[in-house]
Design a protein around this motif. Structure first.
Motif, PDB file in Angstrom:
ATOM      1  N   ASN A  94       0.760  -1.299   0.063  1.00 34.33           N
ATOM      2  CA  ASN A  94       0.035   0.085  -0.006  1.00 34.33           C
ATOM      3  C   ASN A  94       0.860   1.207   0.155  1.00 34.33           C
ATOM      4  OD1 ASN A  94      -2.835   1.113   0.344  1.00 34.33           O
ATOM      5  ND2 ASN A  94      -1.815   2.128   2.008  1.00 34.33           N
ATOM      6  N   ILE A  95       1.831   1.260   0.851  1.00 32.91           N
ATOM      7  CA  ILE A  95       2.798   2.405   0.799  1.00 32.91           C
ATOM      8  C   ILE A  95       3.436   2.706  -0.713  1.00 32.91           C
ATOM      9  CG2 ILE A  95       5.022   3.353   1.639  1.00 32.91           C
ATOM     10  CD1 ILE A  95       4.187   2.102   4.469  1.00 32.91           C
ATOM     11  N   ALA A  96       4.024   1.602  -1.266  1.00 37.66           N
ATOM     12  CA  ALA A  96       4.502   1.553  -2.554  1.00 37.66           C
ATOM     13  C   ALA A  96       3.488   2.498  -3.415  1.00 37.66           C
ATOM     14  CB  ALA A  96       5.110   0.390  -3.123  1.00 37.66           C
ATOM     15  N   ALA A  97       2.072   1.938  -3.453  1.00 34.23           N
ATOM     16  CA  ALA A  97       1.303   2.466  -4.213  1.00 34.23           C
ATOM     17  C   ALA A  97       0.967   3.749  -4.160  1.00 34.23           C
ATOM     18  CB  ALA A  97      -0.120   1.521  -4.106  1.00 34.23           C
ATOM     19  N   VAL A  98       0.760   4.258  -2.674  1.00 31.47           N
ATOM     20  CA  VAL A  98       0.794   5.430  -2.315  1.00 31.47           C
ATOM     21  C   VAL A  98       1.515   6.359  -2.851  1.00 31.47           C
ATOM     22  CG1 VAL A  98       0.211   7.220  -0.283  1.00 31.47           C
ATOM     23  CG2 VAL A  98      -0.781   4.980  -0.285  1.00 31.47           C
ATOM     24  N   GLN A  99       2.824   6.055  -2.873  1.00 30.68           N
ATOM     25  CA  GLN A  99       3.851   7.038  -3.167  1.00 30.68           C
ATOM     26  C   GLN A  99       3.916   7.441  -4.596  1.00 30.68           C
ATOM     27  OE1 GLN A  99       7.173   6.393  -4.752  1.00 30.68           O
ATOM     28  NE2 GLN A  99       6.677   4.486  -5.483  1.00 30.68           N
ATOM     29  N   LEU A 100       3.106   6.591  -5.416  1.00 26.61           N
ATOM     30  CA  LEU A 100       2.928   6.838  -6.823  1.00 26.61           C
ATOM     31  C   LEU A 100       1.844   8.147  -6.860  1.00 26.61           C
ATOM     32  CD1 LEU A 100       3.503   3.530  -8.207  1.00 26.61           C
ATOM     33  CD2 LEU A 100       5.353   5.338  -8.299  1.00 26.61           C
ATOM     34  N   HIS A 101       1.197   8.349  -5.838  1.00 24.48           N
ATOM     35  CA  HIS A 101      -0.025   9.073  -6.304  1.00 24.48           C
ATOM     36  C   HIS A 101       0.466  10.564  -6.399  1.00 24.48           C
ATOM     37  CE1 HIS A 101      -3.579  11.306  -4.812  1.00 24.48           C
ATOM     38  NE2 HIS A 101      -4.323  10.319  -5.391  1.00 24.48           N
ATOM     39  N   ALA A 192      -8.281  13.213  -0.361  1.00 30.09           N
ATOM     40  CA  ALA A 192      -6.734  12.607  -0.229  1.00 30.09           C
ATOM     41  C   ALA A 192      -6.706  11.721   0.810  1.00 30.09           C
ATOM     42  CB  ALA A 192      -6.072  13.940   0.072  1.00 30.09           C
ATOM     43  N   TYR A 193      -7.281  11.799   2.193  1.00 26.22           N
ATOM     44  CA  TYR A 193      -6.996  10.699   3.231  1.00 26.22           C
ATOM     45  C   TYR A 193      -7.587   9.678   2.732  1.00 26.22           C
ATOM     46  CZ  TYR A 193      -6.056  14.472   6.443  1.00 26.22           C
ATOM     47  OH  TYR A 193      -5.448  15.573   7.212  1.00 26.22           O
ATOM     48  N   ARG A 194      -8.656   9.351   1.774  1.00 19.44           N
ATOM     49  CA  ARG A 194      -9.205   7.980   1.437  1.00 19.44           C
ATOM     50  C   ARG A 194      -8.393   7.630   0.344  1.00 19.44           C
ATOM     51  NH1 ARG A 194     -15.015  10.576   0.457  1.00 19.44           N
ATOM     52  NH2 ARG A 194     -16.001  10.309   2.550  1.00 19.44           N
ATOM     53  N   ASP A 195      -7.590   8.654  -0.195  1.00 18.59           N
ATOM     54  CA  ASP A 195      -6.452   8.180  -1.343  1.00 18.59           C
ATOM     55  C   ASP A 195      -5.329   7.194  -0.675  1.00 18.59           C
ATOM     56  OD1 ASP A 195      -8.019   8.696  -3.431  1.00 18.59           O
ATOM     57  OD2 ASP A 195      -7.092  10.882  -3.835  1.00 18.59           O
ATOM     58  N   LEU A 196      -5.093   7.341   0.596  1.00 19.85           N
ATOM     59  CA  LEU A 196      -4.184   6.835   1.327  1.00 19.85           C
ATOM     60  C   LEU A 196      -4.344   5.206   1.195  1.00 19.85           C
ATOM     61  CD1 LEU A 196      -3.445   8.907   4.517  1.00 19.85           C
ATOM     62  CD2 LEU A 196      -2.248   8.893   2.035  1.00 19.85           C
ATOM     63  N   TYR A 197      -5.502   4.936   0.749  1.00 23.10           N
ATOM     64  CA  TYR A 197      -6.096   3.490   0.662  1.00 23.10           C
ATOM     65  C   TYR A 197      -5.843   3.001  -0.899  1.00 23.10           C
ATOM     66  CZ  TYR A 197      -7.931   4.076   5.417  1.00 23.10           C
ATOM     67  OH  TYR A 197      -8.056   4.364   6.786  1.00 23.10           O
ATOM     68  N   GLN A 198      -4.561   2.706  -1.033  1.00 25.41           N
ATOM     69  CA  GLN A 198      -4.360   2.195  -2.775  1.00 25.41           C
ATOM     70  C   GLN A 198      -4.747   0.646  -2.934  1.00 25.41           C
ATOM     71  OE1 GLN A 198      -3.632   4.226  -5.479  1.00 25.41           O
ATOM     72  NE2 GLN A 198      -4.610   5.739  -3.835  1.00 25.41           N
ATOM     73  N   THR A 199      -3.941  -0.088  -1.893  1.00 25.94           N
ATOM     74  CA  THR A 199      -4.145  -1.633  -2.083  1.00 25.94           C
ATOM     75  C   THR A 199      -4.928  -2.263  -1.241  1.00 25.94           C
ATOM     76  OG1 THR A 199      -1.935  -1.904  -1.139  1.00 25.94           O
ATOM     77  CG2 THR A 199      -2.133  -1.731  -3.704  1.00 25.94           C
ATOM     78  N   ILE A 200      -5.323  -1.314  -0.016  1.00 25.84           N
ATOM     79  CA  ILE A 200      -5.958  -1.737   1.094  1.00 25.84           C
ATOM     80  C   ILE A 200      -7.406  -1.129   1.093  1.00 25.84           C
ATOM     81  CG2 ILE A 200      -5.943  -1.552   3.785  1.00 25.84           C
ATOM     82  CD1 ILE A 200      -2.962  -1.464   3.802  1.00 25.84           C
ATOM     83  N   PRO A 201      -8.272  -1.872   1.546  1.00 28.19           N
ATOM     84  CA  PRO A 201      -9.734  -1.052   1.353  1.00 28.19           C
ATOM     85  C   PRO A 201      -9.834  -0.202   2.461  1.00 28.19           C
ATOM     86  CG  PRO A 201      -9.761  -3.632   1.199  1.00 28.19           C
ATOM     87  CD  PRO A 201      -8.418  -3.335   1.636  1.00 28.19           C
ATOM     88  N   ALA A 202     -10.361   0.879   1.975  1.00 23.97           N
ATOM     89  CA  ALA A 202     -10.796   1.901   2.882  1.00 23.97           C
ATOM     90  C   ALA A 202     -12.001   1.358   3.895  1.00 23.97           C
ATOM     91  CB  ALA A 202     -11.097   2.960   2.194  1.00 23.97           C
ATOM     92  N   PRO A 203     -11.847   1.514   5.098  1.00 19.09           N
ATOM     93  CA  PRO A 203     -12.946   1.172   5.784  1.00 19.09           C
ATOM     94  C   PRO A 203     -14.294   1.727   5.793  1.00 19.09           C
ATOM     95  CG  PRO A 203     -11.343   2.528   7.132  1.00 19.09           C
ATOM     96  CD  PRO A 203     -10.834   2.293   5.721  1.00 19.09           C
ATOM     97  N   GLY A 204     -15.444   1.321   6.126  1.00 18.68           N
ATOM     98  CA  GLY A 204     -16.820   1.867   5.947  1.00 18.68           C
ATOM     99  C   GLY A 204     -16.738   3.376   6.656  1.00 18.68           C
ATOM    100  N   ILE A 205     -16.034   3.714   7.639  1.00 22.04           N
ATOM    101  CA  ILE A 205     -16.096   4.740   8.698  1.00 22.04           C
ATOM    102  C   ILE A 205     -15.747   5.884   7.811  1.00 22.04           C
ATOM    103  CG2 ILE A 205     -14.006   4.663   9.642  1.00 22.04           C
ATOM    104  CD1 ILE A 205     -15.438   5.393  12.340  1.00 22.04           C
ATOM    105  N   ALA A 206     -14.785   5.719   6.640  1.00 19.07           N
ATOM    106  CA  ALA A 206     -14.336   6.565   5.732  1.00 19.07           C
ATOM    107  C   ALA A 206     -15.530   7.416   5.244  1.00 19.07           C
ATOM    108  CB  ALA A 206     -13.264   6.312   4.936  1.00 19.07           C
ATOM    109  N   TYR A 207     -16.600   6.631   4.909  1.00 14.57           N
ATOM    110  CA  TYR A 207     -17.850   7.541   4.210  1.00 14.57           C
ATOM    111  C   TYR A 207     -18.935   7.627   5.346  1.00 14.57           C
ATOM    112  CZ  TYR A 207     -15.039   5.407   0.584  1.00 14.57           C
ATOM    113  OH  TYR A 207     -13.818   5.241  -0.464  1.00 14.57           O
ATOM    114  N   THR A 208     -18.871   7.488   6.677  1.00 13.14           N
ATOM    115  CA  THR A 208     -20.129   7.595   7.561  1.00 13.14           C
ATOM    116  C   THR A 208     -19.737   8.407   8.665  1.00 13.14           C
ATOM    117  OG1 THR A 208     -19.547   5.657   8.446  1.00 13.14           O
ATOM    118  CG2 THR A 208     -20.965   5.481   6.740  1.00 13.14           C
TER     119      THR A 208
END
Length: 659
Positions: A94-101, A192-208
């Motif tokens: 996930n960190i590897a994918a985020v650093q390409l963002h 942007a905070y949601r984009d920190l989840y690139q290969t890891i699914p964002a938790p539901g609370i990110a939307y609620t």
């Protein structure tokens, strides 16, 4: 089946020949042994005490009784290492994918090389872990399978895995450090905070997380369900008026709600021990808010009523929910202030102080005072598996200077350490027993607070453990005189109270009391830790919902704020990524569920050997059946709940505090 009139146990053990890596086939109480056997017990305890010694001089947790070292019996199994490294590699991806963002574009060539080298090292670790997994035939989706690998080979492979864990930790630290130093921009937005989840699914609370009902639900089904207190009057320093209450809870009166026991408070005054810290020249803030909740007439769930962002009502006005354009963002700031406080209270008081460190004290006292042929040694030791190791690792990497607590929590590292020390040394064993705690906090009555998933599921698990402990104890203690005649038990209790500094712990004089004590020990190490640990992944990885520091001072008024000011309270993106990575790891490792008693070395033999315990209708089989029944009841409850609560399903509760 009743064990009240079971025949007395005749000790037949030969201590020198026992397999001390698992429960003995012939457990016995010291008063039932021969003089020679009692001497053997004393010699074994003395030898074990050389390995398990106390210290209260660990610099990061001064005054807390801890083990001086982690003996070999408390090193994790190879299966545990596989699970930890598997999660660690997911974080690395996930960190590897985020650093390409684009958010992290503009890294220097030197920084890019560090990341490139780190990813190559990570791939090498992955290959070696896969090779070891194949060698040991450990299925990543389930428990370890039996193997004929020699113990010496296994020990060597564990050392290899430990080396890889160290490499992996260094890789993650290096990448995050680069991002701290080199990130091109810190443009905060929820997207942007949601984009920190690139290969890891964002938790539901990110939307609620902005929903007020979700905010209230976290008090009864979130990471910290331990602070909510039923009250009969409003505190003097929190002057919520009847008009403010009526404006929020339509058709209700504050006086009626108080009289009927439908008003609840979360007061974070204990965070006064924390001192605001600094990160890379930026001020961090710790808050000490008060938050009021109520159950509407005929309702089931809490509703947020009011928040005061500090203890001083002359400085911090009472804020209430509002959709007014001029007041909306002030209310959101107030909720964020509460979430920062709750995060600190959770990690320092509820999680570290009241589960990890409490279990370590009892684990050391157990090893130093109970012979390994004592029935309570066999009952309790599996619930300490991995605890000394993970606590030692936390001291070195989590709550140390430069660690995650130092980075994304608001207090100085010294004050955060002292908060955990305060929580641990003020932990009152009997008052914290689950039924007692609910009663003291005035949250025990489902008629007044119907929607409290943690309470309802915790009581199911507590009762199942209590039944198991009672049946087990009745096998070996024929009456209360057998309890008072157990010299090892007496010394154990004294050690826990004095050397272990567990306040409230007292001499044990009856089977009923001993059952309660063992239930509390097992529940704390297993279910209580699960309830406060695993929400770290599903709730606490998303910084806008829960985080450890505020980045501007608490608001002193509700009106006139905008979304940009609200976002200013949130952490820099790199710290949000560090929070995500750290808490995803801590909340993702499920190792050995409650009721699964096996050794921690291949071939993972069954732990209990006494036929009186492991018979097809014996206490262990009944306990396991009881846990299955609890699982079914919670699943059925979750089908009816608007939001499932999964943290106390027995299949999701590890036997010990091992992560």
């Amino acid at each position: 089946m009743s064990y009240e009139n079971a025949p007395p146990v005749v000790p037949q053990h030969n201590l020198a020949g026992e397999d001390v890596k698992r429960g003995t086939r012939h457990p016995s109480l010291p008063q039932n042994d021969s003089r020679e056997q009692r001497e053997q017990r004393r010699e074994q305890i003395a030898a074990t005490s050389v390995e398990y010694q106390w210290t209260r001089e660990v610099a990061s947790l001064p005054g807390v009784p801890l083990a001086t070292k982690v003996p070999s019996d408390d090193q994790p199994s190879i299966e545990w290492w596989f699970k930890v490294l598997e999660v660690g590699l997911k974080i690395l991806d996930n960190i590897a994918a985020v650093q390409l963002h684009p958010l992290f574009s503009g890294l220097s060539e030197a920084a890019q090389k560090i990341i490139s080298d780190a990813l190559e090292d990570g791939q090498e670790v992955r290959s070696k872990v896969d090779a070891l997994r194949e060698k040991h035939r450990v299925d990543s989706a389930g428990p370890g399978l039996e193997s004929s690998i020699e113990q010496a080979t296994q020990a060597a492979d564990i050392e290899v895995l430990k080396g890889h864990e160290s490499i992996l930790r260094d890789i993650i630290t290096a990448i995050v450090d680069v991002l701290k130093a080199e990130e091109a921009a810190d443009t905060r937005s929820i997207e942007a905070y949601r984009d920190l989840y690139q290969t890891i699914p964002a938790p539901g609370i990110a939307y609620t997380f902005l929903d007020d009902d979700q905010f209230a639900r976290l008090r009864v089904a979130g990471p910290n369900p331990m602070l909510l207190q039923g009250i009969g009057q409003i505190p003097e320093n929190f002057p919520v008026t009847a008009a403010q209450y009526a404006a929020v809870i339509n058709g209700d009166k504050l006086s009626d709600a108080l009289a009927e026991g439908r008003v609840y408070l979360c007061d974070y005054k204990e965070l006064g021990v924390l001192v605001d810290g600094v990160w890379q020249g930026q001020a961090k803030y710790i808050y000490r808010p008060m938050a009021l909740f109520a159950v509407p007439p005929g309702g089931a769930s809490l509703k947020p009523v009011a928040i005061q962002c500090g203890q001083d009502s002359s400085r911090y006005p009472v804020m209430i929910p509002s959709v007014s354009a001029s007041e909306k963002w002030g209310w959101e700031m107030a909720k964020f202030v509460v979430q920062v406080a709750d995060c600190n209270y959770h990690e320092l008081f509820v999680h570290l102080g009241s589960t990890h460190l409490v279990s370590e004290a009892i684990a050391v006292a157990t090893r130093r005072n109970l012979a390994n042929v004592h029935p309570l040694w066999a009952l309790l030791v599996p619930h300490f598996e991995g605890t000394l190791f993970i606590n030692n690792l936390a001291v070195e990497t989590l709550i140390n200077a430069g660690g995650p607590i130092d980075a994304f929590f608001g207090g100085t590292i010294t004050s955060s350490q002292l908060a955990a020390v305060k929580a641990r040394l003020s932990f009152d064993f009997f008052r914290k027993m689950t039924p007692v705690d609910f009663a003291e906090r005035n949250v025990a009555d489902p008629a007044k607070l119907p929607d409290y998933p943690y309470r309802d599921d915790a009581m199911l698990v507590w009762d199942a453990i209590h039944d198991w402990a009672a049946q087990y104890i009745d096998i070996y203690y024929k009456d209360d005189d057998a309890v008072t005649g157990d010299t090892e038990l007496a010394q154990w209790a004294t050690s826990i109270a004095s050397e272990g500094h567990i306040i409230g712990f007292k001499p044990i004089t009856s089977r009923a009391q001993l059952t309660d004590v063992c239930t509390m020990i097992i529940f704390t190490a297993s279910a209580q830790h699960a309830a406060v640990n695993f929400p770290q992944r599903t709730i606490m990885t998303f910084a806008p919902a829960v985080t450890g520091a505020g980045w501007t001072a608490a608001p002193t008024g509700q009106k006139g704020h905008d979304k940009g000011e609200w976002l200013d309270y949130m952490p820099p993106m790199s710290l949000a990524l560090e929070q995500l990575s750290s808490l995803f790891l801590l909340g993702s490792v499920y190792y050995r569920p409650l009721g699964d008693y096996r050794t921690n070395r291949l071939p993972y033999e069954t732990w209990f050997q006494d036929p009186a315990i492991i018979g097809t209708e014996g206490p262990l089989a009944r306990f396991q059946a009881g846990l299955r029944a609890v699982e079914e009841r919670i699943i059925a409850r979750n089908e009816k709940r608007m939001h499932p609560y999964v943290y106390l399903q027995p299949s999701q509760i590890p036997t010990s505090t091992n992560i």
